[in-house]
Design a protein around this motif. Structure first.
Motif, mmCIF file in Angstrom:
data_model
loop_
_atom_site.group_PDB
_atom_site.id
_atom_site.type_symbol
_atom_site.label_atom_id
_atom_site.label_comp_id
_atom_site.label_asym_id
_atom_site.label_seq_id
_atom_site.Cartn_x
_atom_site.Cartn_y
_atom_site.Cartn_z
ATOM 1 N N MET A 278 0.823 -1.229 0.054
ATOM 2 C CA MET A 278 -0.151 -0.018 -0.149
ATOM 3 C C MET A 278 0.960 1.360 -0.146
ATOM 4 O O MET A 278 0.583 2.119 -0.717
ATOM 5 C CB MET A 278 -0.793 0.079 1.326
ATOM 6 C CG MET A 278 -1.935 0.941 1.281
ATOM 7 S SD MET A 278 -3.233 0.753 2.570
ATOM 8 C CE MET A 278 -2.142 1.532 3.918
ATOM 9 N N ASN A 279 1.997 1.237 0.650
ATOM 10 C CA ASN A 279 2.934 2.544 0.829
ATOM 11 C C ASN A 279 3.603 2.723 -0.456
ATOM 12 O O ASN A 279 3.773 3.841 -1.039
ATOM 13 C CB ASN A 279 3.751 2.187 2.189
ATOM 14 C CG ASN A 279 3.031 2.261 3.331
ATOM 15 O OD1 ASN A 279 2.035 2.876 3.542
ATOM 16 N ND2 ASN A 279 3.659 1.746 4.370
ATOM 17 N N GLN A 281 2.522 1.558 -3.455
ATOM 18 C CA GLN A 281 1.619 2.008 -4.357
ATOM 19 C C GLN A 281 1.348 3.477 -4.244
ATOM 20 O O GLN A 281 1.292 4.115 -5.353
ATOM 21 C CB GLN A 281 0.425 1.043 -4.461
ATOM 22 C CG GLN A 281 0.731 -0.273 -5.026
ATOM 23 C CD GLN A 281 -0.110 -0.764 -6.093
ATOM 24 O OE1 GLN A 281 -0.429 0.199 -6.831
ATOM 25 N NE2 GLN A 281 0.159 -1.909 -6.621
ATOM 26 N N LYS A 282 1.027 3.881 -3.127
ATOM 27 C CA LYS A 282 0.662 5.330 -2.959
ATOM 28 C C LYS A 282 1.647 6.263 -3.454
ATOM 29 O O LYS A 282 1.469 7.375 -3.760
ATOM 30 C CB LYS A 282 0.205 5.480 -1.324
ATOM 31 C CG LYS A 282 -1.203 4.965 -0.876
ATOM 32 C CD LYS A 282 -1.445 5.426 0.561
ATOM 33 C CE LYS A 282 -2.962 4.858 0.729
ATOM 34 N NZ LYS A 282 -3.370 5.233 2.084
ATOM 35 N N ASN A 285 1.025 6.114 -7.157
ATOM 36 C CA ASN A 285 -0.402 6.313 -7.741
ATOM 37 C C ASN A 285 -1.081 6.645 -6.217
ATOM 38 O O ASN A 285 -1.687 5.668 -5.807
ATOM 39 C CB ASN A 285 -0.763 5.088 -8.445
ATOM 40 C CG ASN A 285 -2.217 5.488 -8.865
ATOM 41 O OD1 ASN A 285 -2.657 6.399 -8.883
ATOM 42 N ND2 ASN A 285 -2.792 4.319 -9.338
ATOM 43 N N PRO A 286 -1.457 8.131 -6.052
ATOM 44 C CA PRO A 286 -2.240 8.178 -5.011
ATOM 45 C C PRO A 286 -3.721 7.509 -4.946
ATOM 46 O O PRO A 286 -4.156 7.360 -4.085
ATOM 47 C CB PRO A 286 -2.480 9.849 -4.709
ATOM 48 C CG PRO A 286 -1.131 10.150 -5.614
ATOM 49 C CD PRO A 286 -0.730 9.073 -6.538
ATOM 50 N N SER A 287 -4.205 7.456 -6.048
ATOM 51 C CA SER A 287 -5.622 6.838 -6.298
ATOM 52 C C SER A 287 -5.538 5.303 -6.597
ATOM 53 O O SER A 287 -6.233 4.665 -6.965
ATOM 54 C CB SER A 287 -6.026 7.456 -7.619
ATOM 55 O OG SER A 287 -5.261 7.043 -8.653
ATOM 56 N N THR A 288 -4.309 4.717 -5.916
ATOM 57 C CA THR A 288 -4.462 3.413 -5.851
ATOM 58 C C THR A 288 -5.492 2.579 -5.154
ATOM 59 O O THR A 288 -6.048 2.885 -4.331
ATOM 60 C CB THR A 288 -2.937 2.613 -5.357
ATOM 61 O OG1 THR A 288 -2.886 1.316 -5.205
ATOM 62 C CG2 THR A 288 -2.958 3.153 -3.881
ATOM 63 N N THR A 291 -5.750 0.319 -0.611
ATOM 64 C CA THR A 291 -6.131 1.198 0.862
ATOM 65 C C THR A 291 -6.427 0.750 2.113
ATOM 66 O O THR A 291 -6.472 -0.490 2.145
ATOM 67 C CB THR A 291 -7.434 1.978 0.237
ATOM 68 O OG1 THR A 291 -8.595 1.277 0.362
ATOM 69 C CG2 THR A 291 -7.157 2.871 -1.018
#
Length: 1439
Positions: A278-279, A281-282, A285-288, A291
């Motif tokens: 998650m970290n 990907q964020k 891409n912030p809209s991954t 979450t």
């Protein structure tokens, strides 16, 4: 009239639109506007959707299409080929917008089970890869599985050892172990088995699954509607209050992991792996899709599936093996042979074919997920050649495949061998068995679940022998319903497999037979030994148990028994000394009690001067209840800890064990001794510390004499004064702390417990709650009740007294102590005896209280209910010098709080959950179990303004009730309460009505359809009042009734008004003239009896075992008696044409649905839509042949051309003469051919059903109870000699008469009378019954009411006889033929026929059960009336 026509046209248009189907759509039933086929799905099976779908497939084929709601297409798939095709069709791999799924994932489509498309593929791929890396389904996790298994086995062993009979309750026992295996992979940690927080989560998860309905959950309901309308959430099974704690728990675990800041290589569990991804990907891409919410939702999916599926499979497997001891033995032999002394491992699996076959067969017979998670058509596609439109919800029925007789021989039988080759050495994989699914949507936990299921079940069977509990039914295989199916909690006797059967002797206390409830044991002892019982506890401590009113009163008033024993528990809470006021004695007690009482009274203790403070606290409590849904914690956490500690002290204790004189040195050094008597010193210290701190605060104030406005200040002043005069005074700091501890403990427990039990009683008895509220409203108006109102509230006072009587907080007084030798009831009580006084035994003594187990406030009132009667046998606060010093305060608090809560709120049971329990939790006192209730302010109902005007209007319409309408549950727009009736009892409406009456009272009001009031009446008083009320003598105009009388209200059973009176009078008069119910027809009856006996003898002689099948055997004989009167002729027993008529009549009665038949459906709709006729049970093809047969018989009579002077030999001739006569004078006469046919139809139908059914049930009862049959035969032989009984013998056969009455009481043919109808507004039990109401009178509820019949479920003819058995007692509560003008017109004929046939058969034959077969069943077949199931018996002529 124009408006009605327009509305009808509009409704027809809506129906046509709702029933219009796409081209090549699968066949299936139609539905209604707005709701589609939803209300009717339960008609196929009221409890289990998968069984309903299977039954539909038998009619429409393996692929069935219908609408759920206004537009949602549902496709039910049941055949193996069709299910397999659907599972492998990628166009059906979507998931629908599933309200329950969205509710558990923050209102979005998250997680892995209920998502679809690219999102699902991405998340599933990631989850699967990393779970496998972490050991998911691999043998690498086997060590952890074996660790959890060892913990489970230890828990079962402990439960075995704690019970002398080795009985273990297996409810929820497997879940913790299964979850711990999964949780180790997910979070890298495990839970303790008895962790209360974790147990709450498991309970919440279980309730989520059990409350749900997978079919209703597929209805596309807007989120806005779900949010604002609780009844909609309940309808589809959403419990948001249960989901939140699971989310919160998972969120907390994730936060713990986030604080660790682990390196890449340290990620050893799924949460760490996901957080790192998650970290990562964020950052890119912030809209991954990775979450926090998605992680919580994924874990929720895994958590839920893990705790339900595998643990459920293990549970069902154990149940199957308890029920089949041979299979269990074979499995154990294989395990012993292959594994030796060790537990089975995964390496053993391939060498254990029989074990594997058992596990497979248990999954086949008891599938946890009979329906897969709903699939969704992402685009238009086909199944088995049918077009499946885009957005269809597809329900795949695995259970239908696993129980299909095409693939499985005798599929209902548990037979593991079907999964093995011929020599039993190899498992055969069947193409028709795939419990985890197929294709891309198959269960991702498949391998882990299989391994866990194998290891746990095999190890348990290797370790233990599981047997059923003696004298109890076998554990049930009927599942509990919900989103998945669960096993019912069950108990079993568990014996170590290698343990010898030699009984081991062990020392046990006198109360080991009922250690949880000593006062129950004392009461049982008193029945054996008398009201005063003496025994020893330990080597020398004399215990005196006192249970009767006279003995207890004598003891309470005997000053020689005013001492208190040396009680280890009491000393522990008073610094090891005898301090305080509750447990002290002698001069010390008198001095301290006198001082305490005097000053507490001066401070308002029990006076009205403290009422304002009580009302302030009450307002705070009400405010807390009103906002309970928004906050859970109290304001002062420290004080809550004290209350919890105090509660645990009381719950952990045992008042009897605490009386054993154990030396302080032993208590101090041996914890198990402290545990044995319930001593929790670690809980006492914080209470004492808190009180000490409060005292120190007061000491720092240096108040003057006049400023002392509380007990602590008053005591400190006295202590200082006494210390100055006498340093060895009894007024000490320790004594003050101990006194406050006594007051604090008693106050926190007794009154609050009484309030809790009172609320539970009122939740369970809605009628009493309603009457109490009416009295409070009438006396107090808009205000809360005050102490001044108390004398004007007799019913309220009676309710409070009755709650204390039924649910006593202190069933045993604080132990008394003989300060010197004395006597009770003439017995010598030695000095130093501990005397236990059992108030509960007095409060439940039938000598003083009629039906003491029943909650009935009226017992405390005078006849007109205006005054409370003080009973000498009711003293919950004791008597004499040792009575409770807080009595007045407790009474006032109890009254003000309970009365105000009932005035302010309506308390109702939580739908689809058991009623709150009255079983107390044990300890030094008894407490109520935590319970939940639906709490509604009584002021008004506010509807949210978010919905459309039409929906609001419909809801208001359906929930709006007339003033003073009987209490009852609400319903839905258009359909009313119809869809919910089966939830009370899915099979028998009369049982459902009885259960409703247990909640709402004997008169219950609901609506069926949009406007039809239905009044359910269940008590003797209410039914008798209704039957004798001429305003309720009408009959409703119902489709099911008019369908059998040419669409008109004809005949006599369902007619009304002047028409009914005229036709009934004529019919009854002439039937009597023709012998109806007279002894003049006895010769014909005896001829039919002889014919029946001859038929039975022939059947018996033609079978080597003399077995006779009694299905439908009595109908011809009974009908012939009636037909001779009606048509002057009889039928041959085996006339095929007549047999067809009887079968048609039987099917008509059996296929009918008495409650659905009351839905007011217009005749035009019934005529056009067959599915509506099927829904209410109308079978045109069954009615027409009966009418045609009667028509032909009438025509034959008409051809005889009888003149006016010719004697009419039967009813048809009499009626035809009257018809011709009336037509000559009045062409519009009511005497018509249709009316004659309809009247005969009524007589024919009732005659073939009621009496033959009563005879059948009587024979079944006597086959099951050979002793009663023998006594009846002895009486018949003694009175009748060699001859058959006649009507003249009847008065000399009291036992025979009692048997027949008892059979009718236990197995009533007509549990509900034909529906009555309110021809104008009237009253029933004080409630307003609107004109047009349909009244359903429940005779079954009266015949099974324990108020009138002791042990009503037991067949006991003696209850109808006087003490010496020589005379029949007619009970006012037994009227199977009704009362009043609507009572059965064939009563006398039915009684005579029932007597002559049954008595003659029992005189002639001995009826015995068929060897090696179950006893004939008393469970009735359902329909408009109840019928007996076809049964077989061994019939032997008596010499």
């Amino acid at each position: 009239m124009i408006l009605e026509v327009c509305l009808t046209l509009l409704l027809i248009g809506l129906i046509i639109k709702a029933t219009k189907r796409p081209s090549n759509f699968p066949p299936g039933p139609k539905g209604l506007p707005l709701v589609g086929y939803l209300p009717f799905l339960s008609s196929w099976d009221p409890q289990y959707p998968h069984k309903a779908m299977k039954k539909m497939s038998e009619v429409y084929g393996p692929v069935v299409g219908f609408f759920m709601g206004p537009s949602q297409i549902v496709i039910s798939v049941c055949g193996h080929e069709a299910v397999k095709e659907a599972l492998l069709n990628e166009d059906l791999n979507g998931r629908p917008y599933f309200a329950i799924a969205v509710a558990r994932s923050f209102g979005e489509q998250l997680g892995v089970v209920f998502v679809t498309g690219q999102f699902w593929q991405e998340q599933r791929r990631f989850i699967m890869r990393h779970l496998r890396d972490l050991g998911f389904g691999k043998t690498s996790i086997e060590d952890q599985m074996m660790g959890e298994l060892g913990d489970l086995i230890k828990d079962i062993e402990n439960k075995c050892q704690s019970n002398l009979k080795r009985i273990v309750d297996f409810k929820g026992i497997f879940q913790v172990s299964v979850i711990n295996i999964l949780w180790a992979i997910i979070a890298g940690e495990r839970f303790q088995r008895n962790d209360p927080k974790f147990q709450q989560l498991l309970t919440a998860n279980e309730l989520i699954f059990r409350a749900g309905n997978i079919v209703r959950g597929s209805i596309p309901i807007p989120a806005l509607v779900l949010k604002h309308f609780r009844f909609v959430r309940e309808f589809i099974g959403i419990k948001t209050e249960l989901i939140e704690p699971i989310h919160k728990f998972i969120q907390g675990t994730i936060e713990d992991h986030q604080h660790r800041n682990l390196a890449e290589e340290d990620a050893d569990n799924f949460i760490d792996v996901y957080l790192k991804e998650m970290n990562k990907q964020k950052a890119d891409n912030p809209s991954t899709n990775f979450t926090n919410k998605q992680l919580i939702s994924t874990i929720t999916d895994l958590f839920s599936a893990g705790s339900e599926s595998t643990s459920g499979s293990i549970g069902f497997a154990i149940i199957h093996l308890i029920r089949d001891q041979e299979a269990q033995h074979k499995m154990q032999m294989e395990l012993d042979q292959v594994c030796g002394e060790y537990f089975p491992t995964l390496n053993h699996r391939s060498s254990l074919p029989y074990t594997e076959a058992v596990l497979m067969e248990a999954q086949r017979c008891s599938s946890i997920a009979p329906l897969t998670v709903p699939h969704f058509a992402v685009k238009a596609t086909t199944i088995q050649g049918y077009t499946i439109p885009k957005d269809s919800v597809v329900m795949l029925n695995l259970d239908a495949v696993f129980t299909d007789s095409k693939y499985w021989d005798n599929p209902e039988v548990f037979r593991p061998e079907r999964h093995l080759n011929e020599d039993g050495t190899k498992v055969i994989k069947s193409d028709h068995f795939y419990p985890f699914g197929l294709g891309k949507r198959m269960c991702l936990g498949d391998s882990l679940a299989k391994n866990t299921y194998f290891l746990f079940t095999a190890a348990l069977i290797k370790k233990f022998r599981f047997e059923s509990v003696p004298n109890e039914p076998l554990p049930s295989l009927d599942p509990t319903n919900g989103f998945t199916l669960g096993y019912q909690g069950f108990k079993a006797v568990n014996i170590k497999y290698y343990e010898s059967k030699v009984l081991r002797l062990a020392m046990a206390s006198i109360f080991s037979c009922n250690k949880l409830v000593p006062f129950y044991t004392m009461k049982k002892m008193s029945k054996v030994y008398g009201p005063v019982v003496g025994f020893f506890m330990g080597p020398s401590q004399t215990i005196i148990s006192v249970c009767s009113h006279e003995a207890i009163k004598e003891a309470l008033l005997n000053e020689d028994l005013n001492g208190r024993p040396y009680s280890a528990v009491a000393l522990a809470r008073a610094f090891g000394e005898k301090l305080g006021i509750m447990f002290v004695t002698g001069q010390f007690w008198q001095e301290q009690r006198r001082f305490t009482m005097r000053h507490l009274r001066d401070l308002g203790f029990g006076k009205t001067s403290i009422e304002d403070q009580m009302m302030g606290e009450l307002g705070d409590l009400i405010k807390d209840i009103e906002i309970k849904s928004e906050r859970f914690q109290r304001n002062d956490p420290k004080f809550q800890q004290l209350l919890t500690a105090n509660e645990l002290i009381f719950r952990a204790g045992n008042i009897v064990r605490g009386s054993i004189p154990i030396p302080a040195l032993v208590l101090k050094h041996f914890r198990f001794v402290r545990d044995f008597i319930g001593l929790k010193t670690e809980l006492i210290e914080p209470i004492q510390k808190f009180i000490q701190g409060t005292i120190e605060d007061h000491q720092h104030r240096n108040l003057t004499e006049e400023d002392a406005d509380n007990f602590i200040d008053v005591y400190l002043k006295e202590m200082n004064k006494q210390n100055a005069d006498n340093p060895s005074t009894n007024f000490t700091n320790k004594q003050l702390i101990s006194t406050i501890t006594d007051l604090f403990s008693a106050g926190a427990e007794s009154t609050s417990g009484s309030i809790g039990f009172a609320i539970i009683h009122l939740v369970r008895d809605q009628e009493v709650q309603h009457k109490m509220q009416m009295e409070l409203d009438q006396v107090c108006g808009e205000f809360f009740p005050t102490l001044n109102h108390r004398s004007s509230l007799p019913y309220t006072e009676a309710v409070l007294m009755e709650a204390q009587r039924c649910s006593s907080i202190a069933p045993l007084t604080v132990p008394h102590y003989a300060v010197k030798a004395t006597t009770i009831q003439g017995y010598t009580i030695p000095k130093d005896s501990v005397v236990m006084l059992n108030l509960d035994a007095v409060f439940k003594d039938p000598k003083y209280w009629d039906n003491p187990e029943i909650f009935r406030p009226e017992r405390h009132l005078n006849e007109d209910g205006t005054k409370v009667i003080k009973n000498d046998h009711f003293y919950p606060f004791g008597l004499g010098k040792r009575f409770c010093l807080g009595e007045s305060l407790a009474k006032n608090t109890y009254f003000l709080f309970t009365a105000a809560l009932i005035k302010k709120f309506r308390f109702e049971p939580v739908p689809n959950e058991p009623l709150p329990s009255l079983e107390p939790i044990n300890g030094f006192t008894l407490g109520y179990q935590g319970f939940k209730a639906v709490v509604t302010p009584r002021s008004s109902m506010i509807f949210e303004l978010c919905l459309t005007v039409v929906l609001i209007g419909l809801i208001i319409k359906v929930t709006q009730r007339p003033k003073n309408f009987p209490p009852g549950p609400r319903g839905l727009p258009l359909v009313g309460y119809l869809p919910f009736y089966p939830s009370w009892d899915p099979q028998y409406p009369h049982k459902g009505m009885k259960k409703m009456s247990d909640v709402y009272g004997p008169v219950v009001g609901t609506y069926m359809g949009p406007t039809q009031p239905i009044i359910s009446v269940c008590s003797h008083e209410a039914i008798k009042e209704a039957m004798l009320n001429d305003d309720l003598n009408g009959r409703p105009e119902l489709a099911i009734m008019t369908a059998r009388t040419f669409g008109e209200k004809l005949g006599i059973m369902f007619a009304t008004g002047q028409f009914w009176q005229e036709q009934r009078r004529f019919t009854l008069r002439h039937l009597r003239d023709l012998g109806f119910g007279k002894t003049s027809i006895e010769d014909q009856m005896m001829a039919e009896v002889g014919d029946l006996i001859k038929d039975i003898e022939n059947k018996s002689q033609s079978d080597p075992g003399r077995t006779v099948d009694f299905k439908g055997i009595f109908q011809v004989s009974v009908i012939n008696i009636l037909w001779a009167i009606i048509a002057g002729e009889r039928f041959q027993r085996h006339d095929p044409k007549f047999q067809e008529l009887l079968n048609a009549n039987e099917l008509f009665f059996r296929t009918g649905k008495i409650f659905r038949g009351v839905v007011p459906i217009p005749g035009s709709l019934l005529k056009r839509f067959r599915f509506l006729r099927e829904f209410i049970g109308i079978k045109d093809e069954l009615i027409e042949p009966i009418q045609k047969f009667i028509q032909n018989t009438i025509e034959e009579h008409q051809l005889q051309n009888l003149s006016e002077d010719d004697e009419a030999g039967d009813f048809i001739d009499v009626y035809l003469k009257e018809m011709n006569k009336q037509k000559a004078e009045n062409p519009s006469t009511n005497f018509t051919e249709k009316q004659l046919i309809s009247t005969i139809t009524d007589l024919f139908g009732a005659g073939s059903e009621s009496t033959s059914g009563s005879i059948g049930f009587a024979i079944i009862h006597l086959t099951r109870d050979q002793q009663v049959q023998q006594k009846m035969q002895m009486e018949l032989d003694q009175v009748c000699g060699e001859f058959f009984p006649t009507l003249n013998h009847r008065s000399s056969l009291p036992y025979t008469e009692a048997v027949l009455m008892e059979a009718q009481r236990c197995s009533t043919i007509a549990p509900l009378t034909p529906p009555h109808y309110a021809i104008k507004d009237t009253k029933l039990q004080g409630y307003s019954i609107p004109k047009g109401s349909l009244i359903s009178l429940n005779l079954y509820a009266v015949f099974q009411d324990s108020k009138y019949w002791k042990d009503p479920e037991i067949f006991r003819p003696e209850r109808h006889l006087n003490d010496d058995g020589t005379k029949v007692i007619k009970s006012d509560h037994f009227n199977p033929f009704g009362l009043g003008k609507r009572m059965c017109l064939g009563e006398s004929l039915a009684k005579n026929t029932y007597f002559l046939f049954t008595a003659a058969l029992i005189k002639k034959f001995r009826f015995e059960p068929v060897p090696n077969e179950p006893l004939p069943s008393l469970d009735p077949t359902n329909g408009f009336t109840l019928g007996y199931q076809g049964f077989k018996a061994v019939v032997t002529p008596r010499s």
